[in-house]
Every structure is written in C-alpha cells, then in structure tokens.
Write a protein that holds these residues in place. Structure first.
Motif, mmCIF file in Angstrom:
data_model
loop_
_atom_site.group_PDB
_atom_site.id
_atom_site.type_symbol
_atom_site.label_atom_id
_atom_site.label_comp_id
_atom_site.label_asym_id
_atom_site.label_seq_id
_atom_site.Cartn_x
_atom_site.Cartn_y
_atom_site.Cartn_z
ATOM 1 N N ALA A 81 0.840 -1.194 0.000
ATOM 2 C CA ALA A 81 0.000 0.000 0.000
ATOM 3 C C ALA A 81 0.876 1.246 0.000
ATOM 4 N N PHE A 82 0.326 2.357 -0.491
ATOM 5 C CA PHE A 82 1.107 3.592 -0.577
ATOM 6 C C PHE A 82 1.532 4.099 0.789
ATOM 7 N N LYS A 83 0.835 3.671 1.840
ATOM 8 C CA LYS A 83 1.173 4.131 3.189
ATOM 9 C C LYS A 83 2.591 3.715 3.597
ATOM 10 N N ASP A 84 3.124 2.647 2.990
ATOM 11 C CA ASP A 84 4.473 2.197 3.332
ATOM 12 C C ASP A 84 5.511 3.294 3.090
ATOM 13 N N LEU A 85 5.314 4.084 2.044
ATOM 14 C CA LEU A 85 6.345 5.046 1.651
ATOM 15 C C LEU A 85 6.598 6.077 2.740
ATOM 16 N N ALA A 86 5.553 6.600 3.340
ATOM 17 C CA ALA A 86 5.742 7.556 4.434
ATOM 18 C C ALA A 86 6.026 6.846 5.749
#
Length: 471
Positions: free
Chosen positions: A111-116
């Motif tokens: 999920a994109f949340k991993d990046l932050a």
C-alpha cells in the motif's frame, strides 16, 4: 522551519517536537509556517537522484533539526531497494489516453502508506533515543495505515502501537496484515462504528493534554504532519519521471495528479508540492460513493456526514465522510486569522460554506474533483487489465475512472496507485471473472495465520483503558 497549529493555540515548535506529538494540543492540526522553494534549477539537479537521495533533499528543509548525515542514513534505510518489490521504489507506467499510473504499492504491506510510514519508522525511534523517551503511537486506519505502521515499528525500541479500525469495514487481507502480528507492543482494536469514529477518538485523546502527556501519546496517521511531508517526495519523483527526455527531447506535457482520496492526506501532500513550486497543473480529487470531498470542490460547501450516511463500498479505505486533513487546506485557503473566525462554523452548523472561494479552489490551487461508483470501478479494473495486463485495486480504479472524465490534449494525468489488487480479491474477481489471478500462496498463508484483535465500543474511556494497561 517552525510548525504551528491551525487553530492558533500552541507555541511554534520544531520538526522533532511535532514528529512525536502528532496532533496539536488545542485540537487543531500541525502545519509548517513556511515552505521551501523548488525551482527549475533544483528540479534539474534532482532528476538524477535515486528515491532515497531525493527523499533526503525534499525532507531536509522541513527537518532542519536533524543533522544531514543522520537524515540521509534514515532515508537510505527506509527506501532500501531490497525492501520493495520494484527496485525503482516508485515506478511510473504509461496507460492510454494520456493517463499514467504511479506505482506506490511496492512496499512490504502493498500500500502507498508504506512510503511515508517507513520514514516515520526511522525518524521517530531516532528522536526517542535522542530525548530518552518512549512513545505510544495511537492511530486510526480505514485499511492500510494500520498494517504499514505496525510493520514499520515492529521491534522498534521505545515504541508501542495502539491501532483503531472500524469493525467489519476492511478487506480480509487488510485485517490479516494487521491482526496476525504477534507482538505485545502492538494492540489492534476493532471499534464499533466507521473510520470517522476511530479518527475522532484519536483526535479526542490526543487533545487531552494531561492524558496524552502522561502516556506519551503520538500519532502516525495523516494527523502527523511528518507523514504528509514524506508523501510529498513521491509527487516530486513522479513529476521528474513523467518529464524525462523522450526520444532525445524533454516531455512538454502538462502534468496533473489524480488522487483517490477519503481523508485528504495524500492529496494535501500534492498540494504542498505544488505550492513549493513543482509544476503540477491540476490536482484531481477522486472519491467513491462517499463523495464529501467531491461535493466540496464542486460546490464550495463542506458538509461531513454521519455514520448512518457513510456507505460501505468496494473501495473501503475511502469510506470516510469527515476529511480530517481538509482543515489544513482550509487554513491555507483562508489564512490563519480568517480560518480561526470561520472554522467554528463547522461545529455550530454542521457545514462550512466557502462558495465565495470556489474560483480560487480551481484557478489558484488547481483543484478539481469527481466521484466513482462500484460499476465504474469494475469497468476500470477490467479495461486496464485487458488493455495493459495490469491488475489495479478498487481504489486505484476510482482514480482511473475519474481521470477519464478529465483528459485534455497536452496533459498527462498520473493516477496514484493506492494498494495492490491482492488486498481486494473479491472485487477483482467480480471485475475479471475467469481472468482474475489466483490467490497466491503468500496470501493464503497470511489469511491462515491466527489473528489478535479486541472488539471495543466507540467510547473514549474504552480506548483509554487499553492504553493504561500498556503501562
């Protein structure tokens, strides 16, 4: 750089201070008082950087109290290629009709949340060690923030995680990624209600200064401004990739971003990137049937809805009717003094009428919006697969569906991917039928793991009691 509260009730603080505190003690959200400038020369210099080095360059002005060598070490650990399924970290893929896909779901929880979250997983323990503190991370998730946070902080010294999620509102894979973690420092609470109820509980407890101080409460969902800052990096990265030389000439298309959104955190990061100077033409807010944000950007009226009027949809991470991060944007839109005058109208009247600002939303800030529904999601999943052999998840499908309504000659619309399709197999199977990819062995193994979660009422005292038990 200093940070203040949207509501003006706290003293300016440093990055390190707001990194741990999350929400402001006056009930507002933390915002930077100034923004760095990203000009054409800087963008040219950054074009050759890998993702970790770009993250260092973008985050550094916001985190001036972290030594440059320490910050670089953090970003290189957070964005080590071996931690991602694609060594580019964020691949950018052309689709058709002037639409592209920004691959934000190559991390460990898909999920994109991993990046932050991987950056916070480095920065928060660093700050804790420097200040000899511990932290109880209190978060709310509509599906992906929880697993990203729990994996990012798993085994981190001095960090405990209490994550609230709405009962029955996440996919089986989303639940399994969170609830299968076996660690005494991580507690998963399934709250009776919807995501908005979970978010309200987090904000209420965070604003209780005495309790938050006594139990070292911090936040890592988009209430925490550091997460927003980390997300601006992939807007810069994607813009750079989309404008690379093609056949010996620089691409001259206008670049816009289409952002599937419920809580407005991801698209607010794009707004910051645009304000800093990244030449983003438009920011397209894509919602599902819970279209409060679409309504705001079309009409200028923000009217959050109740639990009873929040639909359970096939893009569940966007089943949100109170967009917490919109407060940050309205603060930008109105300015600090007018914001303090106008924002209380929302609590008094249940709506905030900013129709007079509608031209500025579009012309100055570049916002437009649209909504998608279940049938549109299925069509988008089916069309992208048949044309390109790529399986997209339902939230990304909302973005593709809305993007198709905004295509213009000379403009490329980059849709931000939100998650891997494997997290939503039922909707993908409905869209693709016999063409749907089989459930992988890794997903089967994940779903078979025992799960640890406690059902709780949507009550502040119940959440406080769990936090007190951790001490």
């Amino acid at each position: 750089m200093e940070y203040v509260s949207t509501r003006g009730g706290v003293q300016p603080a440093s990055f390190g201070e707001v990194l741990l505190d999350g929400a402001a003690s006056d009930g507002g959200l933390v915002v930077p008082t100034t923004l760095p400038v990203i000009d054409e020369e800087r963008l040219r210099e950054w074009r050759a950087l890998d993702y970790a080095d770009l993250a260092t360059a973008v985050i550094a002005p916001f985190a001036a109290d972290i030594p440059s060598d320490e910050l670089a070490a953090m970003t290189h650990r957070a964005y080590a290629p071996e931690a991602f399924d694609d060594e580019r970290i964020v691949p950018v893929t052309a689709l058709d009709g002037g639409i592209g896909l920004v691959g934000l779901s190559e991390g460990p929880t898909w999920a994109f949340k991993d990046l932050a979250m991987r950056f916070l997983g480095e920065a928060i323990p660093y700050r804790l060690a420097a200040t000899d503190r511990t932290l109880t991370v209190l978060g709310a998730t509509s599906g992906d923030t929880g697993s990203a946070a729990e994996h990012a902080f798993l085994g981190a010294h001095g960090v405990r995680v209490v994550m609230l999620s709405p009962q029955g509102r996440m996919s089986p894979v989303q639940r399994a990624q969170m609830f299968s973690i076996d660690d005494p420092a991580i507690r998963n609470l399934a709250v009776e209600g919807v995501f908005d109820d979970c978010q309200d509980l987090v904000k209420t407890i965070s604003a209780d200064t005495a309790f938050a101080t006594a139990h070292s409460i911090g936040a890592v969902n988009s209430i925490n401004v550091a997460r927003i800052i980390a997300q601006t990096v992939f807007y810069v990265w994607a813009w750079l990739r989309a404008t690379e030389e093609v056949d010996g000439r620089a691409a001259d298309e206008r670049i816009s971003f289409v952002v599937p959104s419920g809580n407005f955190g991801n698209v607010y990061a794009g707004h910051l990137a645009r304000r800093m100077g990244v030449p983003i033409h438009r920011l397209v807010v894509a919602t599902n049937e819970n279209d409060v944000l679409d309504e705001f950007f079309r009409t200028g009226v923000y009217a959050p809805r109740t639990r009873e009027h929040t639909h359970a949809t096939s893009s569940p991470s966007m089943d949100i009717s109170k967009a917490s991060n919109l407060e940050r944007f309205v603060w930008d839109l109105l300015g600090p003094e007018r914001f303090v005058e106008r924002w209380p109208e929302l609590a008094r009247e249940g709506r905030l009428d900013l129709r007079d600002e509608l031209p500025r939303l579009r012309e100055e800030f570049g916002f437009v919006s649209g909504s998608s529904d279940h049938a549109h999601r299925l069509d988008a999943i089916r069309d992208v697969y048949r044309t390109h052999g790529i399986v997209i998840d339902p939230h990304t499908a909302d973005g593709v569906s809305v993007a198709r309504t905004f295509t213009e000659p000379g403009e490329r619309l980059l849709v931000l991917e939100t998650a891997k399709a494997v997290k939503f197999p039922e909707t993908v199977a409905e869209a693709l039928g016999d063409d749907a990819p089989p459930v992988s062995d890794a997903v089967r193994a994940l779903l078979a793991l025992p799960q640890r979660v406690v059902d709780v009422p949507g009550d502040v005292d119940a959440i406080r009691a769990v936090i007190e038990e951790l001490d």
